[in-house]
Scaffold this motif. Sequence first.
Motif, PDB file in Angstrom:
ATOM      1  N   UNK A  26       0.839  -1.198   0.000  1.00 50.31           N
ATOM      2  CA  UNK A  26       0.000   0.000   0.000  1.00 50.31           C
ATOM      3  C   UNK A  26       0.879   1.255   0.000  1.00 50.31           C
ATOM      4  N   UNK A  30       0.539   4.050  -2.887  1.00 49.75           N
ATOM      5  CA  UNK A  30       0.145   5.421  -2.567  1.00 49.75           C
ATOM      6  C   UNK A  30       1.316   6.381  -2.789  1.00 49.75           C
ATOM      7  N   UNK A  83     -11.431   3.871 -11.928  1.00 52.75           N
ATOM      8  CA  UNK A  83     -10.385   2.963 -11.453  1.00 52.75           C
ATOM      9  C   UNK A  83      -9.358   3.734 -10.615  1.00 52.75           C
ATOM     10  N   UNK A  86     -10.809   4.599  -7.177  1.00 57.52           N
ATOM     11  CA  UNK A  86     -10.866   3.408  -6.332  1.00 57.52           C
ATOM     12  C   UNK A  86      -9.483   2.925  -5.921  1.00 57.52           C
ATOM     13  N   UNK A  87      -8.537   2.974  -6.862  1.00 61.62           N
ATOM     14  CA  UNK A  87      -7.167   2.549  -6.582  1.00 61.62           C
ATOM     15  C   UNK A  87      -6.561   3.413  -5.472  1.00 61.62           C
ATOM     16  N   UNK A  89      -8.134   4.871  -3.103  1.00 57.85           N
ATOM     17  CA  UNK A  89      -8.755   4.540  -1.811  1.00 57.85           C
ATOM     18  C   UNK A  89      -8.253   3.192  -1.296  1.00 57.85           C
ATOM     19  N   UNK A  90      -8.182   2.226  -2.193  1.00 60.16           N
ATOM     20  CA  UNK A  90      -7.800   0.866  -1.789  1.00 60.16           C
ATOM     21  C   UNK A  90      -6.281   0.721  -1.621  1.00 60.16           C
ATOM     22  N   UNK A  91      -5.519   1.297  -2.533  1.00 58.18           N
ATOM     23  CA  UNK A  91      -4.064   1.172  -2.452  1.00 58.18           C
ATOM     24  C   UNK A  91      -3.530  -0.141  -3.014  1.00 58.18           C
ATOM     25  N   UNK A  92      -4.400  -0.912  -3.636  1.00 54.94           N
ATOM     26  CA  UNK A  92      -3.987  -2.132  -4.350  1.00 54.94           C
ATOM     27  C   UNK A  92      -4.804  -2.205  -5.639  1.00 54.94           C
ATOM     28  N   UNK A 111     -10.490  -5.058   0.246  1.00 60.44           N
ATOM     29  CA  UNK A 111     -10.474  -4.655  -1.153  1.00 60.44           C
ATOM     30  C   UNK A 111     -10.964  -5.766  -2.072  1.00 60.44           C
TER      31      UNK A 111
END
Lengths: 175, 132
Positions: A26, A30, A83, A86-87, A89-92, A111
């Motif tokens: 992550x 990030x 995408x 969302x990426x 927020x999720x970090x993966x 995730x």
Amino acid sequence: MNQLIYGLITGLAFGFLLQKGQVLRYDRQLGALRLQDMTIVKFMLSTILTAMVGIYLLKDLGLIELSIKSTILGGNIIGGLLFGLGWGMLGYCPGTSMGALGEGRWDAVWGILGMLLGAALYAEAFPVMKKTVLTWGNFGKITLPEVLGINHWFLIVPLAVGGVLLFRWFERKGL
Amino acid sequence: MSTTAKGHWNPYLAGALAGLVSIFSVWGAGKFLGASTSFVKSAAMLEKLFAPDHVAGLDYFIKNAPRIDWQWMFVVGILLGALLASLSGRTFKVQAVPDMWRARYGETVGPRAAVAFIGGVVAMFGARLADG
């Protein structure tokens, strides 16, 4: 059956390299989005440049065929923006979430569950998308060399050189 | 070249080797690497347990049939490959909240879980819309 074993072996090798390159984290993902740490970009671009040369070489030798996806501006742009959101927020991403779980970073589970729901929701929305977003700016299965009307190596060589120059700049800046 | 911590490889080297893996995959098995279609198939497999008729009627699940295929095994392989690499390099670490997140928002699991879950929903919807 063979196909399944090939898939597993390819995944094992790929996941091994993702972990060794530290790109499953992550903090690294990030870090790239915050333009503070270019580890992800170094890994991804090295993969792309290597594969670009190898794939086109094999194609020129008649050993493989390309699998080209349609360029649909509506889907590519709106999907890409979603995408990215969302990426962040999720970090993966989908592949690295599985790898992150493999190296013990189990926040990836949230995730993965979210992505399963996202996939299910997309299946519900698909009929509507097909009639709207996926009809906006549909150029079909095009490639850059085709559109520009030049031999693909006139693009591959400058892109590879540009990539190496970018890497040198990253190292000079300590990114 | 960037510094590499113990148990890790230079990202340029690891990335270039991953490029070779993708070349051999296309050459040997005719398969381009990808992951997100497997989430569609898995979602269909799960949904089928509760609403088989509904799943059977959805175009997108007909196009991406709920079946274990090359890519599904590839995605499972990524998890196992990362496990092997982290164990061999002694970098396996059970962690509920990433360091960068903790530094900013603390170590409570709830907020990280909520943001990661919503992020996952949005990211996968976008990935499928872009056909990536």
